[in-house]
Design a protein around this motif. Sequence first.
Motif, PDB file in Angstrom:
ATOM      1  N   GLU A 130       0.843  -1.212   0.000  1.00 47.77           N
ATOM      2  CA  GLU A 130       0.000   0.000   0.000  1.00 47.77           C
ATOM      3  C   GLU A 130       0.878   1.262   0.000  1.00 47.77           C
ATOM      4  O   GLU A 130       0.602   2.237  -0.696  1.00 47.77           O
ATOM      5  N   ILE A 131       1.949   1.210   0.808  1.00 47.29           N
ATOM      6  CA  ILE A 131       2.865   2.365   0.891  1.00 47.29           C
ATOM      7  C   ILE A 131       3.527   2.612  -0.467  1.00 47.29           C
ATOM      8  O   ILE A 131       3.573   3.740  -0.957  1.00 47.29           O
ATOM      9  N   GLU A 132       3.971   1.527  -1.097  1.00 47.37           N
ATOM     10  CA  GLU A 132       4.646   1.713  -2.400  1.00 47.37           C
ATOM     11  C   GLU A 132       3.695   2.274  -3.448  1.00 47.37           C
ATOM     12  O   GLU A 132       4.054   3.144  -4.233  1.00 47.37           O
ATOM     13  N   LYS A 133       2.459   1.792  -3.425  1.00 45.71           N
ATOM     14  CA  LYS A 133       1.458   2.262  -4.397  1.00 45.71           C
ATOM     15  C   LYS A 133       1.223   3.769  -4.192  1.00 45.71           C
ATOM     16  O   LYS A 133       1.216   4.557  -5.139  1.00 45.71           O
ATOM     17  N   LEU A 134       1.063   4.148  -2.925  1.00 44.59           N
ATOM     18  CA  LEU A 134       0.806   5.560  -2.598  1.00 44.59           C
ATOM     19  C   LEU A 134       1.959   6.474  -3.016  1.00 44.59           C
ATOM     20  O   LEU A 134       1.768   7.548  -3.572  1.00 44.59           O
ATOM     21  N   ILE A 135       3.170   5.999  -2.750  1.00 42.04           N
ATOM     22  CA  ILE A 135       4.360   6.796  -3.094  1.00 42.04           C
ATOM     23  C   ILE A 135       4.440   7.015  -4.607  1.00 42.04           C
ATOM     24  O   ILE A 135       4.705   8.125  -5.079  1.00 42.04           O
ATOM     25  N   LYS A 136       4.159   5.959  -5.354  1.00 41.55           N
ATOM     26  CA  LYS A 136       4.210   6.077  -6.824  1.00 41.55           C
ATOM     27  C   LYS A 136       3.149   7.066  -7.306  1.00 41.55           C
ATOM     28  O   LYS A 136       3.386   7.865  -8.211  1.00 41.55           O
ATOM     29  N   GLU A 137       1.976   7.009  -6.670  1.00 39.05           N
ATOM     30  CA  GLU A 137       0.893   7.953  -7.041  1.00 39.05           C
ATOM     31  C   GLU A 137       1.340   9.396  -6.813  1.00 39.05           C
ATOM     32  O   GLU A 137       1.173  10.264  -7.652  1.00 39.05           O
ATOM     33  N   LYS A 138       1.904   9.648  -5.632  1.00 35.79           N
ATOM     34  CA  LYS A 138       2.240  11.028  -5.254  1.00 35.79           C
ATOM     35  C   LYS A 138       3.406  11.574  -6.073  1.00 35.79           C
ATOM     36  O   LYS A 138       3.429  12.752  -6.405  1.00 35.79           O
ATOM     37  N   ILE A 139       4.359  10.702  -6.405  1.00 36.74           N
ATOM     38  CA  ILE A 139       5.509  11.199  -7.170  1.00 36.74           C
ATOM     39  C   ILE A 139       5.051  11.575  -8.584  1.00 36.74           C
ATOM     40  O   ILE A 139       5.531  12.544  -9.175  1.00 36.74           O
ATOM     41  N   LYS A 140       4.075  10.822  -9.101  1.00 37.28           N
ATOM     42  CA  LYS A 140       3.529  11.166 -10.423  1.00 37.28           C
ATOM     43  C   LYS A 140       2.734  12.462 -10.334  1.00 37.28           C
ATOM     44  O   LYS A 140       2.767  13.300 -11.235  1.00 37.28           O
TER      45      LYS A 140
END
Length: 318
Positions: A130-140
């Motif tokens: 979940e953390i990795e998914k969120l981080i990828k979303e925010k960096i985009k």
Amino acid sequence: MNQENLIKIKNLFVEYHTNKGILGGKKTIHAVNGVSLDIYKGEILAIAGESGCGKSTIAKTILRLEPAKSGEILVNGKNILTINKTELKEFRKHAQMVFQNPYASLNPKMKIIDILKEPLEINTNFSKSEIEKLIKEKIKLVGLDESCLELYPHEFSGGQRQRIAIARALVLSPEFILADEPVSALDVSIQAQVINLLKELKEKYNLTIILITHDMSVIQYLADRVAIMYLGEIVESGYTKDIFTSPLHPYTKALLSSVPQINKSTKKIILQGELPSPENLPKGCKFHTRCPRVMDKCKNCIPEEKGNSHKVKCFLYE
Ligand code: SF4
């Protein structure tokens, strides 16, 4: 615009106490003097004024990084100046800060992925995926590619670092962000990119942003409303359009007259005298020692704030 209140500051006072030296006692710096201000959900509210006017102190006090002497700061109706440690931890998830200097605010020894993970690991029970998914979303969301997550801060430009700092502020999906001079440490050529990113975040995601800045051109482009501060007081506030087209307070007029991009027709107003020290605040209207329109009563009496959506604190408008 949505006018639902998110933050209500009521009669806030903040003081610092410092030592005067070997011979003297303590001295008191009156940093914020009776500020009342509403901040609405989904708006960009700019707090503007010269260096030392108290604008950054308000930001730090809202985040409980500085203690208040008195007053209230209601966030969604709750006074965050009196909440306990557990409530404060919860509150801080919803209130994030973007600092002036992206070179100093990112740990140079950590990869970007770890910088973004840190607040999530401390404040949530999210799983690794979940953390990795969120981080990828925010960096985009801040306009950077996933590939940058494995790099270190020094491998980025100032503008990219500020984008990463904004992504870090966004990972906990805060209700509001305090941005303290977010572009003033950046090259002029890349300031616009970060300014546009903040505008996009506000427009697309209804994010509330409190913008602390001395730069009136940034305010004119970005802010919905603006509060002008002088010596720890708000002397004028209102919609940006109203403040820029019809400034009322003599201090606001002087501030705007000094910005060439804004002031195309009127003469530059040069204020006489130095900014008084916040240790020894002038009596009466605090601007009277430099005001080109000063009257006798300004020296002893304090003007009240007048107006509704456009407010001003000056005897010329009573
Ligand atoms: Fe100037 Fe008097 Fe107005 Fe203060 S109250 S801003 S000194 S005119």
